[in-house]
Write an enzyme that holds these catalytic residues in place. Structure first.
Site, PDB file in Angstrom:
ATOM      1  N   GLY A 185       0.783  -1.234   0.000  1.00 15.20           N
ATOM      2  CA  GLY A 185       0.000   0.000   0.000  1.00 15.20           C
ATOM      3  C   GLY A 185       0.812   1.279   0.000  1.00 15.20           C
ATOM      4  O   GLY A 185       0.323   2.326   0.431  1.00 15.20           O
ATOM      5  N   HIS A 237       0.972   0.586 -13.113  1.00 16.46           N
ATOM      6  CA  HIS A 237       1.636  -0.655 -13.511  1.00 16.46           C
ATOM      7  C   HIS A 237       3.148  -0.417 -13.614  1.00 16.46           C
ATOM      8  O   HIS A 237       3.574   0.599 -14.175  1.00 16.46           O
ATOM      9  CB  HIS A 237       1.070  -1.113 -14.865  1.00 16.46           C
ATOM     10  CG  HIS A 237       1.612  -2.427 -15.311  1.00 16.46           C
ATOM     11  ND1 HIS A 237       1.176  -3.629 -14.777  1.00 16.46           N
ATOM     12  CD2 HIS A 237       2.573  -2.736 -16.215  1.00 16.46           C
ATOM     13  CE1 HIS A 237       1.853  -4.620 -15.345  1.00 16.46           C
ATOM     14  NE2 HIS A 237       2.693  -4.107 -16.228  1.00 16.46           N
TER      15      HIS A 237
HETATM   16  C1  GAR Z   1       3.449  -1.401  -7.444  1.00 13.49           C
HETATM   17  O1  GAR Z   1       4.739  -1.499  -7.992  1.00 13.49           O
HETATM   18  C2  GAR Z   1       2.412  -1.467  -8.560  1.00 13.49           C
HETATM   19  O2  GAR Z   1       2.811  -0.831  -9.741  1.00 13.49           O
HETATM   20  C3  GAR Z   1       2.293  -2.947  -8.754  1.00 13.49           C
HETATM   21  O3  GAR Z   1       2.334  -3.490  -7.453  1.00 13.49           O
HETATM   22  C4  GAR Z   1       3.117  -2.630  -6.614  1.00 13.49           C
HETATM   23  C5  GAR Z   1       2.291  -2.290  -5.392  1.00 13.49           C
HETATM   24  O4  GAR Z   1       3.037  -1.597  -4.439  1.00 13.49           O
HETATM   25  N1  GAR Z   1       1.087  -3.265  -9.437  1.00 13.49           N
HETATM   26  C6  GAR Z   1       0.967  -4.259 -10.295  1.00 13.49           C
HETATM   27  O5  GAR Z   1       1.864  -5.020 -10.569  1.00 13.49           O
HETATM   28  C7  GAR Z   1      -0.411  -4.401 -10.900  1.00 13.49           C
HETATM   29  N2  GAR Z   1      -0.386  -5.351 -11.952  1.00 13.49           N
HETATM   30  P1  GAR Z   1       2.315  -0.857  -3.232  1.00 13.49           P
HETATM   31  O6  GAR Z   1       1.356  -1.870  -2.601  1.00 13.49           O
HETATM   32  O7  GAR Z   1       3.436  -0.506  -2.284  1.00 13.49           O
HETATM   33  O8  GAR Z   1       1.595   0.347  -3.768  1.00 13.49           O
END
Ligand code: GAR
Length: 193
Positions: free
Chosen positions: A20, A114
């Site tokens: 998050g 993404h």
């Molecule tokens: C982020 O790097 C986001 O871009 C990726 O997951 C991570 C979440 O980090 N999303 C994907 O891969 C969606 N396909 P966070 O929970 O610390 O925001």
């Protein structure tokens, strides 16, 4: 395009599955005077998502539905979103694929971030694929969500340089730092601010 209506802020839900950190950056942004959005609801498919702690810290309503029965969870979620008058949804590390039925109900109102320079590397393992292909650059993309995975209209992208001894971990960290900057910028952009 999403329309901002009058002086009140756009009621926004953020969907997460893990840490998050993008949720945190969006909450911080939402509290600034220039933000067109207010975050009214946090949703997760994962009860253990660390990011759910931000609901408590920032006193934002949250809900978890495990998506084991996707149809059931999505219908329940849709009724909660309706009750809360949610206008837009920001996916922030949400690792479930929403159904076409769900997407249709929020057509043009769902954003995703993404960790690649789309259309390159849709789906998972984006860092590994960029490194294996010896790409010089990777980055991140904010885009609208449509019925095809990671294929909706691009709002904003940020490139990062892949250095000589780059690892998946170092690249992920570098990209994440940029994600925290471009998600708020993309929101300003779609509201013409
Ligand atoms: C982020 O790097 C986001 O871009 C990726 O997951 C991570 C979440 O980090 N999303 C994907 O891969 C969606 N396909 P966070 O929970 O610390 O925001």
């Amino acid at each position: 395009m999403v329309q901002s209506t009058g002086s009140s802020k756009i009621r926004t839900a953020v969907f997460i599955s893990g840490t998050g950190s993008n949720l945190k950056s969006l909450i911080k942004f939402s509290k600034t005077s220039k933000s067109p959005i207010s975050i009214e609801f946090i949703f997760s498919n994962n009860s253990k998502a660390k990011g759910l702690n931000y609901a408590k810290i920032y006193k934002i309503k949250k809900r978890v539905l495990n998506f084991k029965n996707k149809n059931f969870s999505e219908n329940k979620l849709l009724s909660i979103l309706k009750k809360k008058n949610i206008e837009i949804i920001c996916l922030a590390g949400f690792m479930k694929i929403l159904s076409n039925n769900f997407i249709k109900k929020f057509k043009g109102k769902i954003l995703n971030i993404h960790p690649s320079l789309l259309p390159k590397y849709k789906g998972l393992n984006t860092y590994k694929r960029a490194l294996n292909n010896k790409d010089q650059y990777s980055g991140c993309t904010v885009h609208f969500v449509n019925s095809k995975l990671d294929s909706g209209k691009i709002v904003l992208q940020k490139k990062v340089k892949i250095t000589k001894n780059e690892t998946e971990t170092s690249l992920a960290k570098k990209i994440l730092a940029q994600e925290h900057k471009i998600y708020p910028k993309a929101i300003l952009k779609i509201f013409n601010l």
